[in-house]
Design a protein around this motif. Sequence first.
Motif, PDB file in Angstrom:
ATOM      1  N   PHE A 565       0.813  -1.099  -0.017  1.00  6.57           N
ATOM      2  CA  PHE A 565       0.027   0.134   0.082  1.00  6.57           C
ATOM      3  C   PHE A 565       0.986   1.385   0.050  1.00  6.57           C
ATOM      4  O   PHE A 565       2.006   1.245   0.933  1.00  6.57           O
ATOM      5  N   VAL A 574       3.391   0.464   2.951  1.00  7.62           N
ATOM      6  CA  VAL A 574       2.947  -0.714   3.926  1.00  7.62           C
ATOM      7  C   VAL A 574       3.178  -1.742   2.967  1.00  7.62           C
ATOM      8  O   VAL A 574       2.673  -1.893   2.106  1.00  7.62           O
ATOM      9  N   ALA A 576       1.690  -4.882   3.040  1.00  8.87           N
ATOM     10  CA  ALA A 576       0.760  -5.852   3.946  1.00  8.87           C
ATOM     11  C   ALA A 576       0.902  -7.114   3.552  1.00  8.87           C
ATOM     12  O   ALA A 576       0.436  -7.984   4.491  1.00  8.87           O
ATOM     13  N   PRO A 595      -1.773 -10.961  14.155  1.00 10.65           N
ATOM     14  CA  PRO A 595      -1.954  -9.852  15.404  1.00 10.65           C
ATOM     15  C   PRO A 595      -2.743  -9.031  14.417  1.00 10.65           C
ATOM     16  O   PRO A 595      -2.624  -8.998  13.146  1.00 10.65           O
ATOM     17  N   ASN A 596      -3.291  -7.834  14.928  1.00  5.58           N
ATOM     18  CA  ASN A 596      -3.834  -6.726  14.132  1.00  5.58           C
ATOM     19  C   ASN A 596      -2.852  -6.146  13.161  1.00  5.58           C
ATOM     20  O   ASN A 596      -1.623  -5.843  13.428  1.00  5.58           O
ATOM     21  N   GLY A 597      -3.249  -6.019  11.945  1.00  2.47           N
ATOM     22  CA  GLY A 597      -2.488  -5.355  10.787  1.00  2.47           C
ATOM     23  C   GLY A 597      -1.353  -6.285  10.280  1.00  2.47           C
ATOM     24  O   GLY A 597      -0.586  -5.846   9.763  1.00  2.47           O
ATOM     25  N   ALA A 598      -1.657  -7.826  10.478  1.00  2.00           N
ATOM     26  CA  ALA A 598      -0.930  -8.690  10.063  1.00  2.00           C
ATOM     27  C   ALA A 598      -1.075  -8.832   8.387  1.00  2.00           C
ATOM     28  O   ALA A 598       0.052  -9.383   8.020  1.00  2.00           O
ATOM     29  N   GLY A 599      -2.003  -8.564   7.994  1.00  8.04           N
ATOM     30  CA  GLY A 599      -2.215  -8.962   6.426  1.00  8.04           C
ATOM     31  C   GLY A 599      -3.606  -9.770   6.286  1.00  8.04           C
ATOM     32  O   GLY A 599      -3.635 -10.171   5.014  1.00  8.04           O
ATOM     33  N   LYS A 600      -4.139 -10.193   7.204  1.00  6.37           N
ATOM     34  CA  LYS A 600      -5.290 -11.229   7.138  1.00  6.37           C
ATOM     35  C   LYS A 600      -6.327 -10.639   5.867  1.00  6.37           C
ATOM     36  O   LYS A 600      -6.663 -11.374   4.893  1.00  6.37           O
ATOM     37  N   THR A 601      -6.745  -9.411   6.614  1.00  7.71           N
ATOM     38  CA  THR A 601      -7.957  -8.868   5.664  1.00  7.71           C
ATOM     39  C   THR A 601      -7.572  -8.534   4.006  1.00  7.71           C
ATOM     40  O   THR A 601      -8.223  -8.743   3.240  1.00  7.71           O
ATOM     41  N   THR A 602      -6.222  -7.823   4.146  1.00  7.42           N
ATOM     42  CA  THR A 602      -5.597  -7.742   2.854  1.00  7.42           C
ATOM     43  C   THR A 602      -5.753  -9.040   1.810  1.00  7.42           C
ATOM     44  O   THR A 602      -6.077  -9.004   0.705  1.00  7.42           O
ATOM     45  N   GLN A 642     -15.375  -8.920   7.373  1.00  4.32           N
ATOM     46  CA  GLN A 642     -15.177  -8.684   8.828  1.00  4.32           C
ATOM     47  C   GLN A 642     -16.291  -7.713   9.439  1.00  4.32           C
ATOM     48  O   GLN A 642     -16.727  -7.734  10.549  1.00  4.32           O
ATOM     49  N   GLU A 719     -13.423 -13.539  10.832  1.00  4.60           N
ATOM     50  CA  GLU A 719     -13.786 -13.114  12.074  1.00  4.60           C
ATOM     51  C   GLU A 719     -15.096 -13.421  12.236  1.00  4.60           C
ATOM     52  O   GLU A 719     -15.928 -12.493  12.513  1.00  4.60           O
ATOM     53  N   HIS A 750      -9.205 -14.176  15.942  1.00  7.16           N
ATOM     54  CA  HIS A 750      -8.454 -13.588  17.101  1.00  7.16           C
ATOM     55  C   HIS A 750      -8.696 -14.695  18.074  1.00  7.16           C
ATOM     56  O   HIS A 750      -8.047 -14.485  19.232  1.00  7.16           O
TER      57      HIS A 750
END
Length: 876
Positions: A565, A574, A576, A595-602, A642, A719, A750
Amino acid sequence: MYSIHTSTEEPNSRSPSSSSSLLSSENEIETDSDNQETDFLLGEKITHRKDKLSFKSQFMALLKKNYKIQLRSKKTNACIYIFTIIFLVYVFGIGLLVSKYLDKTIPENINPPSYSYDILDNKVINYSDLQFNSNYTFKSGLGPLVEELTLFTSRINKYKYPFSPGINELKDKSMMDRFLFQKFTRGSNLTLDGALLFHNLVLSNKDPTINFTVYYNSTDTRNLFIEMYKQAQAKGLTLYIPTYVNTVMRTSFEYIWKQDQSKDQNNLTDIMIGLKKFPQIKEKEVIDLMSFEQPFAFNFILHMLFPVFMVAVVYEKEHLLVDMMEMMGLKMEIYWLINFIFDWLLYILQMIIFYITLLILKFRFITQNDFSTHFILFLLWGNCLIFMAFFVSKFFKKVKTAYIVGIFLVIILTFVLPTYYWNISAQRDTSKISIFLMKCIPSISFVQALITISNASAIGQSGAKLSNANLGIRNIGSSYLMISVETIVLFFLTFYFNGGNLWLKKLFSNLRKKNKNKKNSSNTLDHSINNDDLLNKKSKDVKREDIRVKNCKDTIRILKLNKIFKGKDGNPNVHALSNFSLGIPTGIIFGLLGPNGAGKTTLMSILSGLISQTSGKAEICGLPLNGNNLHQIHKLISICPQHNCLWGNQTGKETLSFFARLHGFKGKNLKKRVDKILKELNLYKDREKLINKYSGGMKRRISLGIALIVDSKVVFLDEPTTGMDPSSKRKVWNVIQNNKKKRAIILTTHSMEEADALSDRIGIIARGQLKAIGHSQELKKRFGKGYKIVVQTSDTLKDLECHDFIMDLFPKAQLLNSLACNRQYEIPKKDVSLSKTFQIIENNKEKLGILDWGISQSTLEEVFLRITRESELDNF
Ligand SMILES: Nc1ncnc2c1ncn2[C@@H]1O[C@H](COP(=O)(O)OP(=O)(O)OP(=O)(O)O)[C@@H](O)[C@H]1O
């Protein structure tokens, strides 16, 4: 049309297989023998519908959904229709009031009362200036002069002017009265350009002045004046306006003088000519306010649906419903078509109400003009308005902003701009280009057409007819054309900006891609350098997965995927996802932890085609993930995002039915399937409730239901159990387990407990890189350091004493955390003999003030924390 490439699915289906899958009975989907394709998978016969997402099924699904939503918005729509009626009555009332006070009707049998002989202008033409012909004997009256004037006037007009004026001789004021009486009582057909009223007909030595007044018809000769004015201007002359008759006289006198220069002019006396408008009856002041105000009022009324159309589109955009529908395989052409149809129906309904009101109130706009003139205009305008709303909706992400700006736009388009346009178009010096540019705004073209039709039906006018070129029909025609062209332009802009699989969008996106590839070619090298560095840091299992994926035939294949990004406002880019490789076969739930921001949603967004990767490859059921295959891929996937993407004013049942219908289910099968999933998700009794009224957990369950109700080969669950109570969570886990057969499921969560309970394989991702992959037990074995001892003591002193005791007992123990007399230690496996440890601690329990203690194996959570902590340390 597509076929599912079963060859790309993992044939061994490492699936621990489920019991009562929603998809277990193929005949739940209505089959159509012409449309079936049969594959054999490990001897199991699988029947696929080739066109389960056919145009018809998608069209019908959207049609029903929008119909229900419109039914629920009936109050909002009714408000607009009621306002249409109120506003028209208001416009009519204002017109009526004005005419009541200012526009009095002509009394019958009038004996013309007093006239106002307004002196508009007086011009005295002296004889010395005119040099009159001596042959005329004025003593015998001025009859011959009048004849002469009329004769000459027509002669001159043959050459110069297109109109032949008629002049009447009126000998005295009573003749004038009679003439006017006739004129007003017989209607406006009695046209006369001018009249002469003589004040002294008999010349004497005492008064040697010929004194007469020329009355001219200021209404009928208006166009002629303008024409003459232009001609005079072109010749550099200043025309005495509005003295048309004066000009005629002057020319006549001059003509006569030129003809007879040689003649003796001494006998002539002075001529005094007065110029006046025809007298008018005071009561005949007609103010046709209606014809002036109605174009602007109609323009406003027929813009009122603009914010409504716009907001409907923005609502689905804001709640990511458009993305959701597209990801679930909806063709964007069908989406826009259905929106268009519903908007069109709303507009037509408004038009009907509008026409009925105008008819009841007997607006001259309706009674005088040909129906076709305004009907065609309103039909064209309907299309234009809808596409204008579609196009403008592109620029808004929030419903509130769209609504407020929409209302402002209506005010600007219906009051500000038309008023400005009306002002500039009335000025002679406004260039044609400025007028044309203004007309390029659709609302201006529309108001211009309304003004033309309205003027044609003003009091005294006979109305606009499509066949009558004199009544400004050419202007209406040009407005029709403008509006049509503007609609076509807006149509293409809508599809270009808002998506839609038209050739135009493809053309532009291909062009864009070419440019992008050129730009990116230099960056790609940088990524590969970084990736080589990364490769060395990868753990063995991840390296093994990298190699496996290269040659496997998993349902989901991800190869060296990178997503960068761009950093905004001076922030760095970033990464991602970095060099991410993974394969997931059918029948597997793959838990993606990070963890948060790890890139799962990406990763999910890339796989579902919502965003594109920077580099690397991904395949779903053998179809490479790129723009060309996206629609095919969307037919194969389903998603529980999500954030819930739901229509607040639909019921739970309607929501599930919509997505099932979209995928070709209908009739009994549809109902059976929807009911079944509602029951499984414990939502059956709340099925008729609006989603707005659902709790957070219920909304989450409906979102999961959407992902599971369709016959997808790949399911993304981002999630899915967030916000659910423990009991619902467990029920939902069962549902997910039961539905994994014949599907590859990616689950991000999570909750380690959830991942442990559901996942057949787990991947731990941190900072965009896959850090570990394997079964939960494998990971615990590999990354868990052994045992965990938890001890709770009675007070701080005992706490310290106990700590020393543990450290003496297990010198390699590592204190994980210490909080309020609670301590957690991690102890290497080989240092622990469970039975001995148990005995020693139990024996010293009282002495050490231990209230409670326990020993357990490493949990997935600990594995997760260790891996992510290490990854953070690596990056420092
Ligand atoms: N549209 C975007 N523009 C810029 N950066 C983005 C964008 N979307 C995600 N990122 C960044 O990419 C990284 C990965 O984000 P992502 O949403 O994939 O994380 P995640 O693992 O899903 O986190 P979470 O568990 O909180 O949902 C983060 O650093 C995030 O800030």
